[in-house]
Design a protein around this motif. Structure first.
Motif: not given
Ligand code: HEC
Length: 196
Positions: A87-89, A92, A97, A99, A107, A175, A184-185
């Motif tokens: 998972r990434t965002a 974060t 996580n 990106p 994203l 986050a 959110r991600g």
């Protein structure tokens, strides 16, 4: 060939036309299908454990699910499927996580599409990209949206005590402050592929 390149250069300065970089193929439907499956498996397992922990011990207990179980579930699904899932965002909680360039671009694309009213259920991005080592990699992403239960730990009014527990584990947490329906991600899936 070199004559042709020089010709093109002379005509229009189209240096790019002389590039020897071959065009990358489209991702296969098998890879896209498997990536979606891996992401759904991770999502389902995480949701089950998160909800069970929330009911049993409240959000404090559920933090452990996110911090310990999320990476463990990702590893398990990756090992079973052969596709590396994570998972990434853009913002974060866990720096791990964060990106990479391809994910950050994806994203941004999802964010812009959502803002223009596109349905997140149809958003997906996949591409075969060149790796730094000169190989090739299949990459895939799908948005993760904020839902009601997520607001407890990622929302605009996180309980003070809970916020303190989160901050002690994640001093660089970015986050929180998300509303339901916001991006959110994303799930991110990758696999090394052999090009013919
Ligand atoms: C009990 C608190 C809690 C709840 C509820 C919660 N999360 Fe999280 N979330 C966390 C924690 C802690 C992490 C950091 C996990 C890690 O270390 O990888 C995290 C990480 C994430 C990440 C990875 C990117 C990042 O910020 O590091 C995403 C995406 C995410 N959460 C989405 C959601 C969504 C969507 C929901 C609702 C379905 C949700 N979370 C519910 C605590 C929570």
């Amino acid at each position: 060939m070199w004559q042709r390149c020089i010709g093109i250069l002379l005509v229009g300065g189209l240096l790019a036309a002389c590039s020897t970089e071959p065009r990358m193929p489209e991702p296969s439907f098998d890879d896209i299908d498997a990536a979606g499956k891996a992401a759904r498996e991770m999502q389902a397992a995480l949701k089950d454990e998160l909800m069970a922990a929330m009911q049993a011990g409240g959000p404090e207990a559920a933090i452990a699910v996110c911090s310990e179980r999320a990476p463990a579930i990702a590893r398990q699904v990756s090992d079973q499927s052969g596709y590396e899932v994570s998972r990434t965002a853009l913002r974060t909680r866990n720096d791990a996580n964060a990106p990479d360039a391809w994910e950050a671009e994806g994203l941004e694309i999802f964010e812009a599409a959502l803002a223009s009213g596109a349905s997140p259920s149809v958003m997906e991005r996949s591409e075969i990209v060149r790796t730094e080592e000169g190989g090739a990699e299949f990459r895939w992403m799908k948005p993760i949206l904020m839902d009601e239960p997520c607001t407890v730990c990622h929302g605009t009014q996180v309980n003070e005590g809970l916020q303190a527990s989160i901050a002690s584990l994640y001093p660089d947490d970015e986050a929180t402050g998300f509303e339901v329906g916001q991006l959110r991600g994303a799930f991110s899936v990758r696999k090394v592929v052999e090009l013919e």
